[in-house]
Design an enzyme around this catalytic site. Structure first.
Site, PDB file in Angstrom:
ATOM      1  CE1 TYR A  88      -3.915   2.222   0.458  1.00 16.56           C
ATOM      2  CE2 TYR A  88      -2.388   3.497   1.783  1.00 16.56           C
ATOM      3  CZ  TYR A  88      -3.578   3.395   1.091  1.00 16.56           C
ATOM      4  OH  TYR A  88      -4.429   4.479   1.024  1.00 16.56           O
ATOM      5  CG  ASP A 170       5.566   3.826   1.347  1.00 21.27           C
ATOM      6  OD1 ASP A 170       5.654   4.530   2.371  1.00 21.27           O
ATOM      7  OD2 ASP A 170       4.495   3.667   0.731  1.00 21.27           O
ATOM      8  CE  LYS A 197      -0.059   6.308   7.536  1.00 25.96           C
ATOM      9  NZ  LYS A 197      -1.486   6.256   7.310  1.00 25.96           N
TER      10      LYS A 197
HETATM   11  N1  PMP Z   1       2.370   4.538   2.176  1.00 28.69           N
HETATM   12  C1  PMP Z   1       2.102   3.833   3.284  1.00 28.69           C
HETATM   13  C2  PMP Z   1       3.022   2.716   3.681  1.00 28.69           C
HETATM   14  C3  PMP Z   1       0.973   4.149   4.047  1.00 28.69           C
HETATM   15  O1  PMP Z   1       0.706   3.434   5.147  1.00 28.69           O
HETATM   16  C4  PMP Z   1       0.165   5.229   3.655  1.00 28.69           C
HETATM   17  C5  PMP Z   1      -1.051   5.642   4.467  1.00 28.69           C
HETATM   18  N2  PMP Z   1      -1.750   4.628   5.078  1.00 28.69           N
HETATM   19  C6  PMP Z   1       0.478   5.925   2.492  1.00 28.69           C
HETATM   20  C7  PMP Z   1       1.611   5.556   1.789  1.00 28.69           C
HETATM   21  C8  PMP Z   1      -0.356   7.041   1.992  1.00 28.69           C
HETATM   22  O2  PMP Z   1      -0.269   8.162   2.789  1.00 28.69           O
HETATM   23  P1  PMP Z   1      -1.450   9.254   2.765  1.00 28.69           P
HETATM   24  O3  PMP Z   1      -2.637   8.625   3.395  1.00 28.69           O
HETATM   25  O4  PMP Z   1      -0.896  10.400   3.550  1.00 28.69           O
HETATM   26  O5  PMP Z   1      -1.677   9.596   1.334  1.00 28.69           O
END
Ligand code: PMP
Length: 364
Positions: A88, A170, A197
Protein backbone atom coordinates in the site's frame (compact mmCIF):
# COMPACT_ATOMS: atom_id res chain seq x y z
CA UNK A 1 -4.41 1.99 20.33
CA UNK A 2 -5.23 2.90 16.72
CA UNK A 3 -2.85 5.85 16.88
CA UNK A 4 -4.50 7.37 13.80
CA UNK A 5 -3.01 4.54 11.69
CA UNK A 6 0.48 5.69 12.81
CA UNK A 7 -0.07 9.42 12.13
CA UNK A 8 -1.03 10.05 15.76
CA UNK A 9 2.39 9.27 17.18
CA UNK A 10 2.26 12.24 19.56
CA UNK A 11 -1.26 11.66 20.86
CA UNK A 12 -4.00 14.22 20.34
CA UNK A 13 -2.69 17.06 22.43
CA UNK A 14 1.08 17.27 22.59
CA UNK A 15 1.64 20.66 24.20
CA UNK A 16 4.77 21.70 22.33
CA UNK A 17 3.14 20.90 19.00
CA UNK A 18 -0.07 22.76 19.90
CA UNK A 19 1.99 25.78 20.95
CA UNK A 20 4.02 25.73 17.73
CA UNK A 21 0.85 25.71 15.64
CA UNK A 22 -0.82 28.44 17.66
CA UNK A 23 2.27 30.58 17.51
CA UNK A 24 2.60 30.09 13.74
CA UNK A 25 -1.06 31.02 13.26
CA UNK A 26 -0.50 34.40 14.85
CA UNK A 27 1.91 35.18 12.02
CA UNK A 28 -0.42 34.31 9.14
CA UNK A 29 -2.08 31.21 7.76
CA UNK A 30 -1.19 31.22 4.09
CA UNK A 31 2.23 32.48 3.13
CA UNK A 32 3.34 31.33 -0.29
CA UNK A 33 7.04 32.08 -0.02
CA UNK A 34 9.68 29.69 1.27
CA UNK A 35 9.71 29.93 5.05
CA UNK A 36 12.30 29.42 7.73
CA UNK A 37 10.34 26.55 9.28
CA UNK A 38 10.30 24.83 5.90
CA UNK A 39 14.05 24.85 5.47
CA UNK A 40 14.58 23.86 9.10
CA UNK A 41 12.21 20.91 8.78
CA UNK A 42 13.94 19.90 5.54
CA UNK A 43 17.31 19.95 7.30
CA UNK A 44 15.97 17.85 10.17
CA UNK A 45 14.67 15.24 7.72
CA UNK A 46 17.92 15.17 5.70
CA UNK A 47 20.03 14.86 8.84
CA UNK A 48 18.01 11.93 10.16
CA UNK A 49 17.45 9.60 7.21
CA UNK A 50 20.61 8.01 5.77
CA UNK A 51 19.25 7.92 2.20
CA UNK A 52 18.00 11.51 2.07
CA UNK A 53 20.47 14.08 0.73
CA UNK A 54 17.69 16.34 -0.54
CA UNK A 55 13.99 16.33 0.27
CA UNK A 56 10.79 17.83 -1.12
CA UNK A 57 7.48 18.18 0.69
CA UNK A 58 3.98 17.19 -0.42
CA UNK A 59 0.63 17.04 1.33
CA UNK A 60 0.28 13.30 1.64
CA UNK A 61 2.18 10.05 1.48
CA UNK A 62 0.29 9.18 -1.69
CA UNK A 63 1.56 12.26 -3.45
CA UNK A 64 5.10 11.65 -2.18
CA UNK A 65 5.07 8.16 -3.69
CA UNK A 66 3.67 9.42 -7.00
CA UNK A 67 6.45 11.98 -7.20
CA UNK A 68 9.12 9.41 -6.24
CA UNK A 69 7.93 7.01 -8.94
CA UNK A 70 7.82 9.80 -11.47
CA UNK A 71 11.31 11.07 -10.75
CA UNK A 72 12.62 7.48 -10.91
CA UNK A 73 11.12 7.11 -14.38
CA UNK A 74 12.67 10.38 -15.50
CA UNK A 75 16.06 9.65 -13.98
CA UNK A 76 16.38 6.16 -15.46
CA UNK A 77 14.58 6.80 -18.75
CA UNK A 78 12.63 3.57 -18.11
CA UNK A 79 8.92 3.25 -17.49
CA UNK A 80 8.07 0.16 -15.43
CA UNK A 81 7.66 -0.10 -11.65
CA UNK A 82 7.99 -3.24 -9.54
CA UNK A 83 5.58 -3.39 -6.61
CA UNK A 84 4.53 -6.15 -4.21
CA UNK A 85 1.27 -7.95 -3.66
CA UNK A 86 -0.28 -6.56 -0.49
CA UNK A 87 1.68 -3.30 -0.81
CA UNK A 88 0.00 0.00 0.00
CA UNK A 89 1.56 3.25 -1.13
CA UNK A 90 -1.51 5.48 -1.14
CA UNK A 91 -5.10 5.88 -2.24
CA UNK A 92 -4.10 5.48 -5.89
CA UNK A 93 -1.21 3.08 -5.29
CA UNK A 94 -2.85 0.02 -3.83
CA UNK A 95 -1.82 -3.55 -4.71
CA UNK A 96 -3.93 -6.58 -3.85
CA UNK A 97 -3.17 -10.25 -4.24
CA UNK A 98 -4.44 -9.86 -7.83
CA UNK A 99 -2.14 -6.92 -8.63
CA UNK A 100 -2.82 -3.18 -8.99
CA UNK A 101 -6.32 -2.30 -7.73
CA UNK A 102 -8.96 -0.70 -9.94
CA UNK A 103 -8.07 2.76 -8.61
CA UNK A 104 -4.29 2.42 -8.92
CA UNK A 105 -2.63 4.84 -11.33
CA UNK A 106 -1.98 3.28 -14.73
CA UNK A 107 1.81 2.97 -14.68
CA UNK A 108 3.16 -0.27 -16.14
CA UNK A 109 3.66 -2.47 -13.06
CA UNK A 110 5.41 -5.77 -12.51
CA UNK A 111 4.14 -7.56 -9.41
CA UNK A 112 6.27 -9.69 -7.08
CA UNK A 113 5.73 -11.66 -3.85
CA UNK A 114 6.73 -9.94 -0.64
CA UNK A 115 9.63 -11.66 1.16
CA UNK A 116 10.45 -13.93 -1.78
CA UNK A 117 14.01 -12.69 -2.24
CA UNK A 118 15.05 -15.01 -5.07
CA UNK A 119 11.99 -14.42 -7.20
CA UNK A 120 12.15 -10.64 -6.75
CA UNK A 121 15.86 -10.54 -7.53
CA UNK A 122 15.36 -12.62 -10.68
CA UNK A 123 12.49 -10.40 -11.80
CA UNK A 124 14.60 -7.26 -11.41
CA UNK A 125 17.41 -8.82 -13.43
CA UNK A 126 15.03 -10.11 -16.11
CA UNK A 127 13.36 -6.71 -16.59
CA UNK A 128 16.48 -4.60 -16.21
CA UNK A 129 15.98 -2.73 -19.50
CA UNK A 130 12.57 -1.34 -18.64
CA UNK A 131 12.50 -1.25 -14.84
CA UNK A 132 12.72 2.27 -13.40
CA UNK A 133 12.09 1.50 -9.74
CA UNK A 134 11.24 -1.06 -7.11
CA UNK A 135 8.92 0.34 -4.45
CA UNK A 136 8.66 -1.51 -1.16
CA UNK A 137 7.51 -0.99 2.42
CA UNK A 138 10.18 -2.30 4.82
CA UNK A 139 7.18 -3.63 6.76
CA UNK A 140 3.91 -4.22 4.94
CA UNK A 141 1.63 -1.84 6.82
CA UNK A 142 -1.97 -2.13 5.75
CA UNK A 143 -1.02 -5.42 4.08
CA UNK A 144 -0.86 -7.07 7.52
CA UNK A 145 1.99 -5.61 9.57
CA UNK A 146 4.41 -8.10 8.02
CA UNK A 147 8.11 -7.30 8.48
CA UNK A 148 10.45 -7.64 5.53
CA UNK A 149 13.22 -10.18 5.99
CA UNK A 150 16.55 -8.40 5.98
CA UNK A 151 17.76 -10.83 3.31
CA UNK A 152 14.79 -9.84 1.12
CA UNK A 153 15.60 -6.13 1.36
CA UNK A 154 19.29 -6.86 0.82
CA UNK A 155 18.45 -8.85 -2.31
CA UNK A 156 16.40 -5.92 -3.62
CA UNK A 157 19.26 -3.54 -2.84
CA UNK A 158 21.74 -5.79 -4.63
CA UNK A 159 19.63 -6.35 -7.74
CA UNK A 160 18.62 -2.71 -8.13
CA UNK A 161 22.20 -1.49 -7.68
CA UNK A 162 23.38 -3.99 -10.29
CA UNK A 163 20.79 -2.89 -12.85
CA UNK A 164 20.66 0.86 -12.24
CA UNK A 165 17.08 0.58 -11.01
CA UNK A 166 16.09 2.93 -8.19
CA UNK A 167 15.12 1.33 -4.90
CA UNK A 168 12.36 3.26 -3.13
CA UNK A 169 11.59 2.57 0.53
CA UNK A 170 8.10 3.70 1.42
CA UNK A 171 8.72 4.62 5.05
CA UNK A 172 5.43 6.46 5.48
CA UNK A 173 4.62 4.02 8.27
CA UNK A 174 8.02 2.65 9.27
CA UNK A 175 9.98 5.88 9.62
CA UNK A 176 9.02 5.86 13.32
CA UNK A 177 11.15 2.75 13.94
CA UNK A 178 14.22 4.81 14.76
CA UNK A 179 15.48 8.36 14.53
CA UNK A 180 16.34 7.58 10.89
CA UNK A 181 13.59 5.16 10.01
CA UNK A 182 13.68 1.41 9.56
CA UNK A 183 16.43 1.88 6.95
CA UNK A 184 18.75 3.12 9.68
CA UNK A 185 17.85 0.30 12.04
CA UNK A 186 18.45 -2.28 9.30
CA UNK A 187 21.47 -0.50 7.76
CA UNK A 188 20.03 -0.73 4.25
CA UNK A 189 20.03 2.50 2.28
CA UNK A 190 17.58 2.92 -0.61
CA UNK A 191 17.97 5.47 -3.39
CA UNK A 192 14.73 7.28 -2.55
CA UNK A 193 12.58 7.35 0.57
CA UNK A 194 9.02 8.51 1.06
CA UNK A 195 7.58 9.81 4.32
CA UNK A 196 4.25 10.96 5.71
CA UNK A 197 1.95 10.33 8.68
CA UNK A 198 3.34 11.70 11.99
CA UNK A 199 6.29 13.69 10.63
CA UNK A 200 4.41 17.01 10.67
CA UNK A 201 3.19 16.42 14.21
CA UNK A 202 -0.24 15.26 13.03
CA UNK A 203 -0.80 17.91 10.34
CA UNK A 204 -1.12 16.87 6.70
CA UNK A 205 2.25 15.86 5.29
CA UNK A 206 4.24 13.88 2.81
CA UNK A 207 7.85 13.98 1.66
CA UNK A 208 10.10 12.29 -0.83
CA UNK A 209 13.84 12.52 -0.89
CA UNK A 210 17.02 10.69 -1.67
CA UNK A 211 20.22 10.84 -3.62
CA UNK A 212 21.29 14.32 -4.65
CA UNK A 213 21.87 13.25 -8.27
CA UNK A 214 18.25 12.10 -8.53
CA UNK A 215 16.59 14.87 -6.54
CA UNK A 216 18.56 17.57 -8.35
CA UNK A 217 16.43 16.85 -11.43
CA UNK A 218 14.04 19.26 -9.72
CA UNK A 219 16.60 22.04 -9.99
CA UNK A 220 15.31 23.08 -13.37
CA UNK A 221 14.58 19.94 -15.38
CA UNK A 222 11.43 18.76 -13.59
CA UNK A 223 8.70 20.88 -12.06
CA UNK A 224 7.27 20.10 -8.65
CA UNK A 225 4.34 22.31 -7.75
CA UNK A 226 1.80 22.13 -4.95
CA UNK A 227 -0.12 24.99 -3.37
CA UNK A 228 0.08 23.68 0.18
CA UNK A 229 3.37 21.78 0.03
CA UNK A 230 4.94 24.11 2.58
CA UNK A 231 1.77 25.03 4.46
CA UNK A 232 2.40 27.03 7.59
CA UNK A 233 0.93 24.61 10.09
CA UNK A 234 2.62 21.45 8.83
CA UNK A 235 6.00 23.16 8.71
CA UNK A 236 5.71 24.68 12.19
CA UNK A 237 4.40 21.50 13.79
CA UNK A 238 6.88 19.23 12.01
CA UNK A 239 9.89 21.25 13.04
CA UNK A 240 9.02 20.99 16.73
CA UNK A 241 7.80 17.40 16.47
CA UNK A 242 11.08 16.13 15.04
CA UNK A 243 13.49 18.45 16.79
CA UNK A 244 12.04 18.53 20.29
CA UNK A 245 9.63 15.65 20.72
CA UNK A 246 10.59 12.62 18.64
CA UNK A 247 14.30 12.57 19.46
CA UNK A 248 16.56 9.56 18.88
CA UNK A 249 16.11 8.40 22.49
CA UNK A 250 12.33 8.72 22.35
CA UNK A 251 12.22 6.84 19.03
CA UNK A 252 14.33 3.98 20.41
CA UNK A 253 12.28 3.77 23.61
CA UNK A 254 9.02 3.57 21.66
CA UNK A 255 10.47 0.89 19.41
CA UNK A 256 11.58 -1.21 22.38
CA UNK A 257 8.26 -0.76 24.09
CA UNK A 258 6.44 -2.08 21.03
CA UNK A 259 8.83 -5.03 20.70
CA UNK A 260 8.21 -5.95 24.33
CA UNK A 261 4.44 -5.60 23.94
CA UNK A 262 4.41 -7.97 20.97
CA UNK A 263 6.55 -10.49 22.85
CA UNK A 264 4.18 -10.34 25.84
CA UNK A 265 1.08 -10.69 23.69
CA UNK A 266 2.46 -13.62 21.72
CA UNK A 267 3.68 -15.38 24.87
CA UNK A 268 0.18 -15.19 26.37
CA UNK A 269 -1.41 -16.41 23.15
CA UNK A 270 1.02 -19.32 22.86
CA UNK A 271 0.22 -20.22 26.47
CA UNK A 272 -3.49 -20.19 25.64
CA UNK A 273 -2.71 -22.64 22.82
CA UNK A 274 -4.65 -20.76 20.15
CA UNK A 275 -3.67 -19.98 16.56
CA UNK A 276 -3.55 -16.23 17.01
CA UNK A 277 -0.53 -13.96 17.03
CA UNK A 278 0.71 -10.45 16.41
CA UNK A 279 3.18 -9.56 13.67
CA UNK A 280 4.84 -6.19 13.24
CA UNK A 281 7.90 -4.14 13.93
CA UNK A 282 8.48 -1.93 16.98
CA UNK A 283 5.42 0.11 17.86
CA UNK A 284 3.15 -1.26 15.10
CA UNK A 285 1.44 -4.64 15.43
CA UNK A 286 -1.30 -6.53 13.62
CA UNK A 287 -3.26 -9.53 14.78
CA UNK A 288 -3.55 -12.75 12.73
CA UNK A 289 -5.77 -15.68 13.57
CA UNK A 290 -3.22 -18.12 12.27
CA UNK A 291 -0.07 -19.88 13.43
CA UNK A 292 2.95 -17.68 14.03
CA UNK A 293 4.35 -18.32 10.56
CA UNK A 294 2.84 -15.41 8.58
CA UNK A 295 5.60 -14.01 6.34
CA UNK A 296 3.67 -12.77 3.36
CA UNK A 297 0.21 -11.32 2.76
CA UNK A 298 -2.70 -13.68 2.30
CA UNK A 299 -6.27 -13.33 1.11
CA UNK A 300 -8.32 -13.48 4.34
CA UNK A 301 -10.90 -16.23 4.60
CA UNK A 302 -14.37 -15.41 5.91
CA UNK A 303 -13.21 -17.02 9.15
CA UNK A 304 -10.29 -14.56 9.36
CA UNK A 305 -12.71 -11.69 8.69
CA UNK A 306 -15.19 -12.81 11.34
CA UNK A 307 -12.52 -13.30 13.98
CA UNK A 308 -11.01 -9.91 13.24
CA UNK A 309 -14.39 -8.27 13.62
CA UNK A 310 -15.09 -10.16 16.84
CA UNK A 311 -11.67 -9.17 18.18
CA UNK A 312 -12.26 -5.52 17.27
CA UNK A 313 -15.63 -5.48 19.04
CA UNK A 314 -14.40 -7.39 22.11
CA UNK A 315 -11.47 -5.01 22.46
CA UNK A 316 -13.83 -2.05 22.12
CA UNK A 317 -15.93 -3.50 24.91
CA UNK A 318 -12.79 -3.85 27.01
CA UNK A 319 -12.02 -0.17 26.38
CA UNK A 320 -9.51 -0.35 23.51
CA UNK A 321 -10.07 1.15 20.10
CA UNK A 322 -7.88 -0.47 17.44
CA UNK A 323 -7.80 -0.12 13.68
CA UNK A 324 -10.63 -2.37 12.60
CA UNK A 325 -8.29 -4.51 10.55
CA UNK A 326 -6.58 -5.54 13.79
CA UNK A 327 -3.69 -3.11 13.71
CA UNK A 328 -2.43 -1.12 16.65
CA UNK A 329 0.08 1.71 16.57
CA UNK A 330 1.47 2.91 19.87
CA UNK A 331 1.61 6.62 20.53
CA UNK A 332 3.96 8.33 22.94
CA UNK A 333 1.20 9.04 25.45
CA UNK A 334 0.20 5.43 26.00
CA UNK A 335 1.36 4.33 29.43
CA UNK A 336 2.65 0.98 30.63
CA UNK A 337 -0.51 0.48 32.64
CA UNK A 338 -2.54 0.76 29.41
CA UNK A 339 -0.33 -1.83 27.74
CA UNK A 340 -0.60 -4.19 30.72
CA UNK A 341 -4.38 -3.91 30.62
CA UNK A 342 -4.35 -4.54 26.89
CA UNK A 343 -2.29 -7.72 27.27
CA UNK A 344 -4.81 -8.93 29.87
CA UNK A 345 -7.72 -8.10 27.56
CA UNK A 346 -6.15 -10.03 24.67
CA UNK A 347 -5.55 -13.04 26.87
CA UNK A 348 -9.16 -12.88 28.07
CA UNK A 349 -10.28 -12.84 24.43
CA UNK A 350 -8.18 -15.94 23.68
CA UNK A 351 -9.75 -17.79 26.59
CA UNK A 352 -13.33 -16.56 26.20
CA UNK A 353 -13.41 -17.10 22.44
CA UNK A 354 -11.34 -20.26 22.36
CA UNK A 355 -14.07 -22.30 20.71
CA UNK A 356 -13.91 -20.04 17.63
CA UNK A 357 -10.11 -20.08 17.44
CA UNK A 358 -8.16 -22.98 16.08
CA UNK A 359 -5.59 -24.77 18.23
CA UNK A 360 -2.03 -23.72 17.47
CA UNK A 361 -0.82 -26.50 15.22
CA UNK A 362 -4.02 -27.34 13.33
CA UNK A 363 -4.41 -23.86 11.83
CA UNK A 364 -3.28 -22.69 8.42
N1 PMP B 1 2.37 4.54 2.18
C1 PMP B 1 2.10 3.83 3.28
C2 PMP B 1 3.02 2.72 3.68
C3 PMP B 1 0.97 4.15 4.05
O1 PMP B 1 0.71 3.43 5.15
C4 PMP B 1 0.17 5.23 3.65
C5 PMP B 1 -1.05 5.64 4.47
N2 PMP B 1 -1.75 4.63 5.08
C6 PMP B 1 0.48 5.92 2.49
C7 PMP B 1 1.61 5.56 1.79
C8 PMP B 1 -0.36 7.04 1.99
O2 PMP B 1 -0.27 8.16 2.79
P1 PMP B 1 -1.45 9.25 2.76
O3 PMP B 1 -2.64 8.62 3.39
O4 PMP B 1 -0.90 10.40 3.55
O5 PMP B 1 -1.68 9.60 1.33
Amino acid sequence: MCGEYTAGLFGHSEKRIHCAIQEAMTRGLNLAAVSRAESELAKLVCDRFPSIDLVRFTNSGTEANLMALTVARQFTGRDTIMAFHGGYHGGVLLFTSDGPSAVTVPFPFIMAQYNDANAAENLVLAHRDKLAAVIVEPMLGSGGGIPADVTFLEALRRATAQTGTLLIFDEVMTSRMSHGGLQKRLSITPDLTTLGKYIAGGMSFGAFGGKAEVMSLFDGRLPHAGTFNNNVMSMAAGRVALDEVFTAEVADALYERGEQLRKDLNARLARAGVAMHFTGVGSVATVHFRNATVRSPYAPTSNDDSLRELFFLDMLKAGFYLARRGMLALSLVIEQIDLDRFVEAVEEFAILRQRFLRPISAAA
